[in-house]
Design an enzyme around this catalytic site. Structure first.
Site, PDB file in Angstrom:
ATOM      1  N   ARG A  80     101.927  49.612 -32.922  1.00  0.00           N
ATOM      2  CA  ARG A  80     101.648  49.303 -31.525  1.00  0.00           C
ATOM      3  C   ARG A  80     101.801  47.804 -31.279  1.00  0.00           C
ATOM      4  NH1 ARG A  80      96.964  51.050 -27.492  1.00  0.00           N
ATOM      5  NH2 ARG A  80      96.117  52.328 -29.134  1.00  0.00           N
TER       6      ARG A  80
ATOM      7  N   THR B 199     102.247  44.426 -25.490  1.00  0.00           N
ATOM      8  CA  THR B 199     102.576  45.478 -24.508  1.00  0.00           C
ATOM      9  C   THR B 199     101.743  46.748 -24.750  1.00  0.00           C
ATOM     10  OG1 THR B 199     104.279  46.470 -25.905  1.00  0.00           O
ATOM     11  CG2 THR B 199     104.977  44.671 -24.455  1.00  0.00           C
TER      12      THR B 199
ATOM     13  N   ASP C 208      89.350  58.022 -37.990  1.00  0.00           N
ATOM     14  CA  ASP C 208      90.730  57.585 -38.215  1.00  0.00           C
ATOM     15  C   ASP C 208      91.357  58.462 -39.297  1.00  0.00           C
ATOM     16  OD1 ASP C 208      92.465  54.589 -38.021  1.00  0.00           O
ATOM     17  OD2 ASP C 208      93.014  56.152 -39.440  1.00  0.00           O
TER      18      ASP C 208
ATOM     19  N   ASP D 167      92.953  56.558 -42.343  1.00  0.00           N
ATOM     20  CA  ASP D 167      91.946  55.997 -43.243  1.00  0.00           C
ATOM     21  C   ASP D 167      91.254  57.079 -44.059  1.00  0.00           C
ATOM     22  OD1 ASP D 167      92.394  53.380 -42.616  1.00  0.00           O
ATOM     23  OD2 ASP D 167      90.778  53.233 -41.135  1.00  0.00           O
TER      24      ASP D 167
END
Ligand code: URA
Length: 209
Positions: free
Chosen positions: A104, A108, A200, A203
């Site tokens: 990501r 933006t 997550d 993870d």
């Protein structure tokens, strides 16, 4: 608009409970994701076309069936998608595996592709894009954009848990793509986590954090 299929098979739902559980450790988490991916692959391949063939049994010649239609490709979105690959290959060992990596952009907030390696015959395959979590939908949309730009025309998306927001974004961007999920959760929280979700996925699969 593509269809949204929720796999409410009791075994999938049972295993998903332990996947969600904060007390489930990495080893067990990984095994459970693997098992659920196999069960989901069983469901997702239910509509695969068959063709008639003949087989000689020890008793006589018999009419029988083999898979027809397009060959399969599995495309995990790195890195959490990797956790679902082996489970699918258990049932479809001849499938080719492509990989798409996205990060990501911090400014933006849009997904940017940093890696893509796909089978050479993209246009001739049916693809299942996999990622355990469909959260904002940004990565799924970008991965499918990328596959389509390389010639794929027949794509399904499979995840464990989806947020309604992500389902909407993906369905709007790619109405031709059916979405297969084990659970549709309540919402995204302000940090972009699915609620109640499982935390997550990357993870928990890889023991990082
Ligand atoms: N990705 C994850 O791994 N978990 C979430 O809840 C949302 C996105």
């Amino acid at each position: 608009m593509g269809k949204v299929h929720v796999f409410d098979h009791p075994l999938i739902q049972h295993k998903l409970t332990f996947i969600r559980d904060v007390n489930t450790g990495t080893k067990e988490f990984r095994e459970l994701v693997d098992e659920v991916a196999t069960l989901m692959a069983y469901e997702i391949t239910r509509d695969m076309p068959l063709q008639k063939t003949e087989v000689e049994t020890p008793v006589m010649m018999a009419e029988s069936y083999v898979l027809a239609g397009k060959k399969l490709g599995i495309v995990p979105i790195l890195r959490a998608g990797l956790g679902m690959v082996e489970g699918i290959l258990e049932l479809i060992p001849a499938a080719k595996v492509g990989h798409i990596g996205l990060y990501r952009d911090p400014e933006t907030l849009k997904p940017v592709e940093y890696y893509a390696k796909l089978p050479s015959d993209v246009g001739e395959r049916e693809f299942i894009v996999v990622d355990p979590m469909l959260a904002t939908g940004g990565s799924a949309v970008a991965a499918i954009d990328s596959l389509k730009a390389r010639g794929a025309t027949n794509i399904k998306f499979m995840c464990l848990i989806a947020a309604p927001e992500g389902v909407q974004v993906l369905a709007d961007a790619h109405p031709d793509v059916d979405i297969y999920i084990a659970a549709l959760d309540e919402k995204l929280n302000e940090h972009g986590y699915i609620v109640p979700g499982l935390g997550d996925a990357g993870d928990r699969l890889f023991g990082t954090k």
